[in-house]
Write an enzyme that holds these catalytic residues in place. Structure first.
Site, PDB file in Angstrom:
ATOM      1  N   ASN A  47       0.873  -1.181   0.000  1.00 52.43           N
ATOM      2  CA  ASN A  47       0.000   0.000   0.000  1.00 52.43           C
ATOM      3  C   ASN A  47       0.908   1.228   0.000  1.00 52.43           C
ATOM      4  O   ASN A  47       1.501   1.564   1.020  1.00 52.43           O
ATOM      5  CB  ASN A  47      -0.877  -0.031   1.259  1.00 52.43           C
ATOM      6  N   LYS A  64       0.120   4.265  -0.291  1.00 51.38           N
ATOM      7  CA  LYS A  64      -0.524   5.466   0.278  1.00 51.38           C
ATOM      8  C   LYS A  64      -0.307   6.658  -0.676  1.00 51.38           C
ATOM      9  O   LYS A  64      -0.266   6.461  -1.883  1.00 51.38           O
ATOM     10  CB  LYS A  64      -0.015   5.731   1.687  1.00 51.38           C
ATOM     11  N   HIS A 117      -9.358   0.839   5.299  1.00 53.60           N
ATOM     12  CA  HIS A 117      -8.049   1.062   5.943  1.00 53.60           C
ATOM     13  C   HIS A 117      -8.236   2.026   7.113  1.00 53.60           C
ATOM     14  O   HIS A 117      -9.038   2.957   7.041  1.00 53.60           O
ATOM     15  CB  HIS A 117      -7.062   1.631   4.915  1.00 53.60           C
ATOM     16  N   GLU A 157      -6.578   4.457   8.109  1.00 50.83           N
ATOM     17  CA  GLU A 157      -6.381   5.883   7.775  1.00 50.83           C
ATOM     18  C   GLU A 157      -7.636   6.460   7.120  1.00 50.83           C
ATOM     19  O   GLU A 157      -7.967   7.633   7.324  1.00 50.83           O
ATOM     20  CB  GLU A 157      -5.144   6.045   6.875  1.00 50.83           C
ATOM     21  N   GLU A 174      -4.956  -5.324  10.842  1.00 47.68           N
ATOM     22  CA  GLU A 174      -3.972  -4.252  10.998  1.00 47.68           C
ATOM     23  C   GLU A 174      -4.234  -3.521  12.314  1.00 47.68           C
ATOM     24  O   GLU A 174      -5.049  -2.593  12.345  1.00 47.68           O
ATOM     25  CB  GLU A 174      -4.091  -3.261   9.847  1.00 47.68           C
ATOM     26  N   GLY A 194       2.648   2.085  10.829  1.00 46.39           N
ATOM     27  CA  GLY A 194       3.570   3.211  10.664  1.00 46.39           C
ATOM     28  C   GLY A 194       4.312   3.596  11.939  1.00 46.39           C
ATOM     29  O   GLY A 194       4.946   4.649  11.993  1.00 46.39           O
ATOM     30  N   SER A 205       3.768  -2.231  10.439  1.00 46.64           N
ATOM     31  CA  SER A 205       5.223  -2.246  10.624  1.00 46.64           C
ATOM     32  C   SER A 205       5.851  -3.596  10.274  1.00 46.64           C
ATOM     33  O   SER A 205       6.789  -4.052  10.934  1.00 46.64           O
ATOM     34  CB  SER A 205       5.590  -1.818  12.050  1.00 46.64           C
TER      35      SER A 205
HETATM   36  C1  PEP Z   1      -0.630   0.043   6.272  1.00 47.78           C
HETATM   37  O1  PEP Z   1      -0.798   1.251   6.240  1.00 47.78           O
HETATM   38  O2  PEP Z   1      -1.481  -0.729   5.784  1.00 47.78           O
HETATM   39  C2  PEP Z   1       0.583  -0.458   6.910  1.00 47.78           C
HETATM   40  C3  PEP Z   1       0.627  -1.706   7.257  1.00 47.78           C
HETATM   41  O3  PEP Z   1       1.581   0.457   7.103  1.00 47.78           O
HETATM   42  P1  PEP Z   1       3.046   0.162   7.703  1.00 47.78           P
HETATM   43  O4  PEP Z   1       3.544  -1.106   7.066  1.00 47.78           O
HETATM   44  O5  PEP Z   1       3.850   1.359   7.306  1.00 47.78           O
HETATM   45  O6  PEP Z   1       2.879   0.017   9.173  1.00 47.78           O
END
Ligand code: PEP
Length: 252
Positions: free
Chosen positions: A9, A11, A97, A99, A169, A175, A215
């Site tokens: 992803n 973003k 998601h 976000e 998630e 992040g 992460s």
């Molecule tokens: C995400 O935004 O779906 C995600 C997993 O981000 P990150 O890997 O940066 O934590």
């Protein structure tokens, strides 16, 4: 055997030229895949059309979008429909998601409507669920994720959801550099599979691909992906580097 997926992803990152270079580098580094492994690249909408050209005829690579609108079409300035995504060759769409839920006030009702659009347009939905830290600290994370799944999925029949993917998630891991431990992720993935088994069937649950996101990086992917109910990852930050993303792909 259920599908394994590593999805990136991006973003709101990468200009067109950078995105095409990244796609090319990932494609070149990753050949000879196991048959059941799919790699999904989810760039910003504006790159989808050009990336489709680069990815076509690459059997293990798939194109993903990061969102779609909940209505079929109409006066929704600035939005993109599921049908439009399908028309440029998109295979997967990320829905719900954290976000989107946080910055754009998406509720479970919006998420369910978007799922409906994805299904109607033959896109494979990647439904994101996951709890905030305060909920985990209160030990309510299992109930919370169950509620998200009930609210968004339970109005659909199993046969409409053959292409569904769920991404667990935990919001506190996205992040932040602090991933869930393989044990924390495994117990939630097992819980999710059990919810789907109770609602639909054992075979539906056994065939469902459940990804971990938060992460995930080359150093922790092998241990996460070894867990019996973790079928791959939804990767944010580490998907922006061809080396890191390729190392995660090769963790299987
Ligand atoms: C995400 O935004 O779906 C995600 C997993 O981000 P990150 O890997 O940066 O934590």
């Amino acid at each position: 055997m259920r599908k394994k997926i590593v999805a990136g992803n991006w973003k709101m990152n990468k200009q067109m030229e950078e995105g095409l270079k990244l796609t090319f580098a990932i494609k070149e580094t990753n050949k000879n895949f196991p048959e059941e492994l799919e790699v999904v690249l989810a760039p910003p909408f504006i790159h989808l059309y050009a990336m489709e050209e680069l990815l076509k005829n690459q059997p293990n690579f798939f194109l993903g979008a990061q969102n779609c609108h909940e209505e079929e079409s109409g006066a929704y300035t600035g939005e993109v429909s599921a049908a439009m995504l399908a028309s440029v060759g998109v295979d997967y769409v990320i829905i719900g998601h954290s976000e989107r839920r946080h910055y754009f006030n998406e509720t479970d009702t919006h998420v369910a409507n978007k799922l409906q659009q994805a299904i109607a347009n033959d896109l494979n939905p990647i439904l994101c669920v996951g709890e905030h830290l305060a909920i985990r600290n209160d030990k309510k994370h299992f109930e919370y994720v169950q509620q998200q799944i009930e609210n968004t999925l339970f109005s659909f029949t199993a046969d409409l959801m053959q292409d569904l993917v769920i991404a667990y998630e935990p919001v506190w891991a996205i992040g932040t550099g602090h991933n869930a431990t393989p044990e924390q992720a495994q117990e939630m993935h097992q819980h999710i599979r059990q919810i789907l088994q109770d609602q639909y069937s054992k075979s539906f649950a056994n065939n469902l691909t459940i990804l971990y996101g938060g992460s995930c990086k080359p150093s922790n992917a092998p241990d996460l992906f070894q867990q019996p109910d973790i079928d791959g990852g939804l990767i944010g930050g580490a998907s922006l580097s061809a080396d890191d993303f390729s190392a995660i792909i090769q963790s299987f």
